[in-house]
Enzyme design. Structure first.
Site, short mmCIF file in Angstrom:
data_model
loop_
_atom_site.label_atom_id
_atom_site.label_comp_id
_atom_site.label_asym_id
_atom_site.label_seq_id
_atom_site.Cartn_x
_atom_site.Cartn_y
_atom_site.Cartn_z
N CYS A 1 0.92 -1.16 0.04
CA CYS A 1 -0.07 -0.11 0.08
C CYS A 1 0.91 1.27 0.05
O CYS A 1 2.01 1.08 -0.30
CB CYS A 1 -1.13 0.12 1.15
SG CYS A 1 -0.45 0.08 2.86
N CYS A 28 -1.46 0.92 7.45
CA CYS A 28 -2.98 0.55 7.51
C CYS A 28 -3.30 -0.85 6.83
O CYS A 28 -3.61 -1.68 7.39
CB CYS A 28 -3.57 1.78 7.01
SG CYS A 28 -3.49 3.31 7.89
N ARG A 29 -3.20 -0.59 5.53
CA ARG A 29 -3.89 -1.67 4.63
C ARG A 29 -2.98 -2.83 4.43
O ARG A 29 -3.30 -4.10 4.86
CB ARG A 29 -4.23 -1.21 3.11
CG ARG A 29 -5.36 -0.28 3.17
CD ARG A 29 -5.58 0.38 2.16
NE ARG A 29 -4.50 1.18 1.64
CZ ARG A 29 -4.22 2.06 0.65
NH1 ARG A 29 -5.00 2.20 -0.25
NH2 ARG A 29 -3.31 2.97 0.65
N SER A 30 -1.85 -2.74 4.11
CA SER A 30 -1.21 -3.86 3.83
C SER A 30 -0.75 -4.84 5.00
O SER A 30 -0.34 -5.90 4.92
CB SER A 30 0.27 -3.62 2.86
OG SER A 30 1.26 -2.64 3.42
N ASN A 50 2.20 1.44 4.43
CA ASN A 50 2.53 0.09 5.14
C ASN A 50 2.29 0.35 6.57
O ASN A 50 3.05 -0.48 7.39
CB ASN A 50 3.97 -0.16 4.81
CG ASN A 50 4.28 -1.59 5.25
OD1 ASN A 50 5.65 -2.02 5.64
ND2 ASN A 50 3.30 -2.54 5.06
N ASP A 90 -7.98 3.72 0.60
CA ASP A 90 -7.22 4.26 1.90
C ASP A 90 -7.84 4.57 2.97
O ASP A 90 -8.63 5.48 2.77
CB ASP A 90 -6.15 5.31 1.14
CG ASP A 90 -5.23 5.86 2.31
OD1 ASP A 90 -5.44 5.77 3.37
OD2 ASP A 90 -4.36 6.67 1.97
P1 4NP Z 1 -1.79 2.81 3.99
O1 4NP Z 1 -2.46 4.18 4.79
O2 4NP Z 1 -1.08 3.22 2.62
O3 4NP Z 1 -3.16 1.72 4.02
O4 4NP Z 1 -0.80 2.42 5.22
C1 4NP Z 1 -1.66 5.41 4.70
C2 4NP Z 1 -0.89 5.64 5.83
C3 4NP Z 1 -0.02 6.63 5.71
C4 4NP Z 1 -0.16 7.69 4.79
C5 4NP Z 1 -0.88 7.35 3.76
C6 4NP Z 1 -1.75 6.13 3.49
N1 4NP Z 1 0.59 8.89 4.82
O5 4NP Z 1 0.47 9.76 4.16
O6 4NP Z 1 1.42 9.06 5.97
#
Ligand code: 4NP
Length: 158
Positions: A10, A15-17, A13, A126
């Site tokens: 994602c 939240c989702r992955s 790294n 996201d």
């Molecule tokens: P992820 O979510 O891609 O599912 O881990 C996010 C976590 C942090 C950020 C963006 C998306 N960020 O911009 O810090």
């Protein structure tokens, strides 16, 4: 037989992955397939290198009996495109970023997760700026997707 190596990717790294990694690992362990499938996760961005998963992902996993608190964020590296058999982006922007990063001859390993798992050309959205309820919906989406992924990989892992 060599295990199938799956990398979930994602943006951050956190939240989702990492939640997808925890969900797939749990399903694989439950089915006794731990020696047939290896799973890891990474982000296309560098903001959360070394960080634990977002506490809302940790909580969503915990509600379903899965502990992802020891996972730590890392960024996708060129070596991943050799080390993994399947590189599954959570959304279309992750897939596009991965295809840009892929060394020559490795881009065919990159797929949109839900498209590869179940033939649905659908993003795992996201949830970073969403509320806690979005993380339960995320868990449910990942659980269904991982179940479909294992069905699809069944022919390769049995
Ligand atoms: P992820 O979510 O891609 O599912 O881990 C996010 C976590 C942090 C950020 C963006 C998306 N960020 O911009 O810090």
């Amino acid at each position: 037989m060599k295990p199938v190596r799956v990398l979930f990717v994602c943006l951050g790294n956190i939240c989702r992955s990492p939640l997808a990694e925890g969900v797939l690992r749990e399903a694989v362990n439950r089915k006794g397939l731990a020696s047939a499938l290896e799973v890891d996760s990474a982000g296309t961005g560098a903001w959360h290198i070394g960080d634990p998963p977002d506490r809302r992902s940790i909580e969503a996993a915990r509600r379903h009996g899965i502990d992802i608190s020891a996972l730590r964020g890392r960024q996708v590296a060129a070596a991943d495109f050799n080390d993994f058999d399947l590189i599954l982006g959570m959304d279309d922007s992750n897939v596009r970023a991965l295809k840009r990063l892929a060394p020559e001859g490795t881009a065919e390993k990159v797929h949109l997760f839900l498209d590869y798992a179940s033939g649905r050309e659908q993003d795992v959205p996201d949830p970073y700026y969403e509320g806690a309820e979005a993380f339960e919906a995320l868990y449910q989406m990942l659980e269904a997707g991982c179940s479909s992924l294992l069905d699809r990989l069944g022919a390769r892992t049995s």
